[in-house]
Structure formats: structure tokens, C-alpha cells
Design a protein around this motif. Structure first.
Motif, short mmCIF file in Angstrom:
data_model
loop_
_atom_site.label_atom_id
_atom_site.label_comp_id
_atom_site.label_asym_id
_atom_site.label_seq_id
_atom_site.Cartn_x
_atom_site.Cartn_y
_atom_site.Cartn_z
N ILE A 62 0.09 15.82 0.61
CA ILE A 62 -0.97 14.85 0.36
C ILE A 62 -1.11 14.57 -1.14
N GLU A 63 -1.15 15.66 -1.94
CA GLU A 63 -1.27 15.50 -3.39
C GLU A 63 -0.04 14.83 -3.98
N VAL A 65 1.84 12.62 -2.51
CA VAL A 65 1.73 11.19 -2.22
C VAL A 65 0.82 10.51 -3.23
N ARG A 66 -0.31 11.17 -3.55
CA ARG A 66 -1.26 10.60 -4.51
C ARG A 66 -0.59 10.36 -5.87
N HIS A 67 0.17 11.36 -6.34
CA HIS A 67 0.82 11.24 -7.64
C HIS A 67 1.94 10.21 -7.62
N ARG A 69 2.21 7.61 -5.68
CA ARG A 69 1.64 6.27 -5.58
C ARG A 69 1.15 5.76 -6.95
N GLN A 70 0.77 6.67 -7.83
CA GLN A 70 0.36 6.27 -9.18
C GLN A 70 1.56 5.81 -9.99
N SER A 73 4.00 1.66 -6.40
CA SER A 73 3.27 1.17 -5.23
C SER A 73 4.22 0.63 -4.16
N ASP A 91 -5.22 11.10 5.95
CA ASP A 91 -5.47 11.13 4.50
C ASP A 91 -4.27 10.55 3.75
N ALA A 92 -3.08 10.93 4.23
CA ALA A 92 -1.86 10.43 3.58
C ALA A 92 -1.72 8.92 3.77
N LYS A 94 -4.13 6.79 4.12
CA LYS A 94 -5.12 6.14 3.24
C LYS A 94 -4.60 6.04 1.81
N LEU A 95 -3.78 7.03 1.44
CA LEU A 95 -3.24 7.04 0.08
C LEU A 95 -2.01 6.13 -0.06
#
Length: 265
Positions: A62-63, A65-67, A69-70, A73, A91-92, A94-95
Motif C-alpha cells: 500500500i505504501e 503504491v502511494r510513493h 504514484r507520486q 500517474s 485502499d490500494a 483509492k491510491l
């Protein structure tokens, strides 16, 4: 074809995904064993698609994916999860993850998910086009064969050539053998017996005005009687000739009569 990074701490899962994806025509260019490793490698060499396990040592999926995506995109991310982790998939998503695959997965499931997010690969498109071409060619060939083939026709038999006459009497199908069976009319006799086997819940009587001395003809008659009786059907033979009566009586034991009136069923 997509350039892919597989992120999973299990070598077995990485090998399995690599095999499936390469068979689909994609290229696995990188592997990572945890989230932090995946982020660093993606910074150095962006890819088209990432398969990301959720449960990873250190930084989880999950984390990661967040990084990622930054950083980008546009990269496609597909989550790899187990049944008990499905709530984390949302959660993933949504990210920015596009889809997910639940372990244990099959080749077909991976193929289905990849087709839904990136479409067919050139290899798959070629295979599909070839399949469609084969189907079209097969149909065209079948249509041509139908045009060439003579249409089926029903032809009324020349009754005078038949050694028998068929009718219905007392609720029974009765075949009266009026002449001897021989090589000239044997095919007609066979065709008629074959057709009569399609009748169900029918009582049959063979009334032999003339005995069947032809060996092949007699065998066909006995085969017909055996087949009907094996299907719990009813069939009898009426024989005027005493010698022929004794022959059939020895072969059939029951259902052989000297006169039609003796039949009691």
C-alpha cells in the motif's frame, strides 16, 4: 507488449508470474522483494506496469503504491493479494492501483486481468486473428461443400422389387415375406429392418410365407429379433414351412409360431 516489474518477497510467486506474463508476450524487466526496493528501482527505471504484493517486509504494498504514484500517474499497478487481505485492496485502488489478482491465481485469471487493463498483446491479437480466420475459412469451406453436394431426396421404392409387404394388424407391425430373400433384394430387406429399429414400444411380427433360406438374410432377421428383445421389445415369427419352423425354433426358442392366430400378445 508491456515492460513489467514484479514486486513480491516470494521467489515462487515471482517465477510463476514471470512465466505467465512472458507467455502472454510481455517482458519482465525488473523484480523487487519489498516496497522500498520497488520504489527505488522504479525511480531508476520506470516501467509500464507493476504487479505489487500487498504483504511485503518493511514498506508494504500500500505504501509502495502511494510513493510510486507520486513519481508517476501513468504506470499501471496490479495488486497481488490473498483472500484475507482483500479489504486492503480497496485502499490500494483509492491510491491509483488499477486491478488486483487474488492468490492462489491461475494462468487464465492473470490473462483475464491483464487483458482488462492493457488489452491484448500483439501475440494474443495475432492468435485471435488467426483463430477468427480459421473459423471463417471452415465456414466458407462447409458452405462450398453444401453447394457441391447433391441434396438429399426421398425416393419411393419400387414395391414390386420388394420381397415383403409391411402393414399394421391388431396393433402389430407385420412384415409378410412373400418371396425369397436373395442377392437382388437383400439390400432392401436390410434397409427396412434398419428403419424399423427406430420404432419404440412396437410389437413386430414376421409372417414368412416363404422361408428365408439366404444365409445373410436369415442372420439379419435373427439380429433384428435379438436387438428388439434386448430392448425389452416384443417380436414373433410365423413360419408356414415346417423345416424352416424347426430351424427358427432351435435358434429362438420362443416367439415362433406355425399360424398367425397362435400369437397371444
Amino acid at each position: 507488449m508491456a515492460n513489467i516489474m514484479i514486486v513480491d518477497d516470494s521467489p515462487i510467486i515471482r517465477r510463476s508470474l514471470t512465466r505467465i506474463l512472458e507467455q502472454l508476450g510481455h517482458q519482465v524487466v525488473m523484480e523487487a522483494v519489498d516496497g522500498r526496493d520497488a520504489v527505488e528501482k522504479f525511480k531508476e527505471r520506470p516501467v509500464d506496469l507493476i504487479t505489487m504484493d500487498i504483504h511485503l517486509p518493511g514498506m508494504n504494498g500500500i505504501e509502495a503504491v502511494r510513493h510510486i504514484r507520486q513519481i508517476s500517474s501513468s504506470v499501471i499497478i496490479i495488486m497481488i493479494t490473498s483472500v484475507e487481505q482483500k479489504n486492503m485492496v480497496y485502499d490500494a485502488l483509492k491510491l491509483g492501483a488499477r486491478h488486483y489478482i487474488v492468490k492462489p491465481f491461475t494462468d487464465e485469471k492473470v490473462k483475464e486481468v491483464f487483458e482488462s487493463v492493457i488489452g491484448l498483446t500483439p501475440l494474443q491479437e495475432a492468435a485471435q486473428q488467426r483463430k477468427q480466420q480459421i473459423v471463417a475459412e471452415t465456414r466458407e469451406k462447409a458452405a462450398e461443400e453444401r453447394k457441391k453436394r447433391e441434396p438429399l431426396k426421398l425416393e419411393a421404392p419400387a414395391l414390386m422389387a420388394m420381397p415383403f409387404e409391411i402393414g399394421v394388424k391388431d396393433g402389430r407391425v407385420v412384415m409378410i415375406m412373400q418371396r425369397h430373400v436373395n442377392l437382388t433384394n437383400l439390400a432392401h430387406f436390410h434397409a427396412c429392418l434398419q428403419g424399423m429399429l427406430y420404432l419404440r414400444s412396437t410389437k413386430f411380427v414376421f409372417d414368412l410365407w416363404e422361408p428365408i433360406n439366404d444365409e445373410e438374410g436369415l442372420r439379419l432377421l435373427l439380429d433384428f429379433i435379438t436387438t428388439v428383445r434386448n430392448r425389452k421389445g416384443t417380436v414373433g415369427v410365423v413360419v408356414n414351412d415346417l423345416a424352416a419352423f424347426n430351424v427358427l425354433k432351435s435358434k429362438l426358442t420362443t416367439g415362433v409360431y406355425r399360424k398367425y392366430e397362435e400369437i397371444d400378445w
